[in-house]
Scaffold this motif. Structure first.
Motif, mmCIF file in Angstrom:
data_model
loop_
_atom_site.group_PDB
_atom_site.id
_atom_site.type_symbol
_atom_site.label_atom_id
_atom_site.label_comp_id
_atom_site.label_asym_id
_atom_site.label_seq_id
_atom_site.Cartn_x
_atom_site.Cartn_y
_atom_site.Cartn_z
ATOM 1 N N THR A 56 38.512 -26.926 31.671
ATOM 2 C CA THR A 56 39.616 -27.673 31.065
ATOM 3 C C THR A 56 39.108 -28.414 29.840
ATOM 4 O O THR A 56 38.175 -29.206 29.933
ATOM 5 N N ALA A 57 39.718 -28.133 28.688
ATOM 6 C CA ALA A 57 39.232 -28.694 27.431
ATOM 7 C C ALA A 57 40.374 -29.285 26.616
ATOM 8 O O ALA A 57 41.508 -28.813 26.681
ATOM 9 N N LEU A 58 40.044 -30.302 25.857
ATOM 10 C CA LEU A 58 40.975 -30.926 24.926
ATOM 11 C C LEU A 58 40.448 -30.753 23.513
ATOM 12 O O LEU A 58 39.312 -31.121 23.220
ATOM 13 N N CYS A 59 41.266 -30.169 22.638
ATOM 14 C CA CYS A 59 40.946 -30.048 21.216
ATOM 15 C C CYS A 59 41.746 -31.110 20.486
ATOM 16 O O CYS A 59 42.978 -31.093 20.498
ATOM 17 N N LEU A 60 41.050 -32.037 19.845
ATOM 18 C CA LEU A 60 41.643 -33.289 19.412
ATOM 19 C C LEU A 60 41.700 -33.382 17.891
ATOM 20 O O LEU A 60 40.686 -33.555 17.227
ATOM 21 N N GLY A 61 42.905 -33.256 17.312
ATOM 22 C CA GLY A 61 43.106 -33.488 15.886
ATOM 23 C C GLY A 61 42.238 -32.616 14.996
ATOM 24 O O GLY A 61 41.560 -31.691 15.443
ATOM 25 N N GLY A 62 42.254 -32.912 13.699
ATOM 26 C CA GLY A 62 41.391 -32.203 12.763
ATOM 27 C C GLY A 62 41.730 -30.733 12.635
ATOM 28 O O GLY A 62 42.894 -30.343 12.514
ATOM 29 N N SER A 63 40.700 -29.893 12.706
ATOM 30 C CA SER A 63 40.837 -28.453 12.438
ATOM 31 C C SER A 63 41.164 -27.685 13.716
ATOM 32 O O SER A 63 40.351 -26.904 14.228
#
Length: 382
Positions: free
Chosen positions: A112-119
């Protein structure tokens, strides 16, 4: 406008599931940290800039892709380039085969992963199965950016990743505590007013053996070229200066930020990228498409046309190269840290004892044992 990088060396749209809750973590009066009350950036303006960037961004930006690729390399094979830690005594064929098999077995998945803002789009496109991610949350303050990511998901390769899309703020994470295995942010966190507080919230959202990965722009970004050109042009045209390039974290502070946020054994490294443009106006256009234009609260609202043209002229006269292009330097600061090393070290030692028994010679087992502590600390966790 197309920049030339000189150093580059359906699943479905789901409703948010149980990882989310209605609220956010607070960094005030908790864990001994006090949230900063100083507001440096206009977060509403930054959201609007990212709305614009969602429509201006090119499908593949060489600079953004390179920063994202360097960050994602830390998920590949789980070794961190362990071969650099072996000396000539490890040239024995049997030992080499042992380490190859051992590190392949030690690869840690991040379900389980969170990709946070940016690119966001670059991270999703370049993931290619690294980290063994099963559920991926993509979050941004900009609705248009989130919508753009959702639309781009249709073109992703057929990977079995459940992807959710959330509009949220890095300063107020709507994520349950201890619910994530991985938090990754590429070129996003440097726009937060309370960077230590944002990292604390990421730490709270991670499980006990979770991993935090982030790439931010460092303090040397555009310092030599654009900052000087802006200062000279404003002094000449307006008789004074106002901040036109946002302040960024220095490399020496990056590790301290991770430690202050409660991460264990932080790792920080720096990459510098030189990008060539036809003119300073092309550089500004590229920054717009990345959502990286100035968002300071205390700045002049209007950039006069004469000042803008003077800035481009100064930039060209001071920094132009023989081919007529102008360089721009971007400093990428890569941060990584596990929340806790205890479980990983125990797993490493257990697997090491079990695996090294397969080596035929006593000398080989001794060499493996001698290097185990260094490998555990410097390879698995950097």
């Amino acid at each position: 406008m197309r920049a030339l990088v000189t150093k580059l060396c359906r699943r479905r749209f789901q409703q948010p599931y149980s990882l989310f809750f209605h609220g956010s973590f607070s960094t005030d009066n908790g864990d001994g940290f006090q949230s900063s009350r100083v507001k440096i950036f206009d977060r509403d303006l930054k959201r609007k800039q990212r709305d614009r960037a969602a429509w201006l961004a090119s499908p593949k930006d060489p600079l953004v892709d390179t920063v994202a690729e360097n960050l994602l390399d830390r998920l590949e094979n789980g070794t961190g380039g362990f071969e650099h830690y072996f000396d000539d005594t490890f040239q024995h064929m049997e030992i080499n085969a042992f380490w190859n098999l051992f590190f392949r077995d030690c690869t840690k998945p991040f379900p389980t992963a969170l990709c946070l803002g940016g690119s966001l789009k670059a991270i999703r496109r370049l993931l290619h199965g690294r980290g063994a991610i099963e559920k991926l949350i993509m979050m941004d303050t900009s609705y248009d950016m989130v919508k753009s990511c959702r639309d781009a998901e249709q073109d992703m390769p057929n990977e079995s990743i459940e992807t959710s899309f959330v509009v949220g703020d890095e300063e107020f994470l709507p994520i349950k505590e201890s619910s994530l295995d991985l938090v990754i942010s590429c070129l996003g966190l440097h726009w937060t007013n309370d960077l230590p507080g944002a990292m604390i919230q990421c730490r709270l959202a991670l499980k006990s053996d979770g991993l935090f990965l982030a790439a931010i722009l460092g303090g040397e970004t555009l310092k030599l070229e654009l900052r000087i050109a802006c200062t000279v042009a404003q002094m000449e045209r307006e008789g004074g200066i106002s901040p036109r390039v946002s302040p960024l974290a220095q490399v020496r502070d990056a590790g301290n930020l991770l430690t202050r946020a409660g991460f264990t054994l932080p790792s920080v490294d720096v990459d510098e990228y030189t990008v060539k443009y036809r003119s300073a106006l092309d550089l500004i256009e590229h920054l717009r498409s990345m959502g990286e234009t100035n968002a300071l609260l205390q700045k002049s609202n209007i950039l006069k046309r004469e000042t803008a043209l003077a800035t481009a002229a100064v930039y060209q006269s001071m920094f132009a190269e023989e081919d007529g292009t102008i360089p721009a330097t971007f400093q990428g600061v890569n941060q990584s840290s596990y929340l806790s090393l205890t479980r990983r070290i125990l797993e490493f030692d257990s697997k090491l004892i079990e695996s090294s028994s397969s080596l035929s010679s006593l000398s080989s087992r001794v060499q493996v044992s001698q290097y185990s502590t260094r490998v555990a600390r410097e390879v698995l966790f950097t």
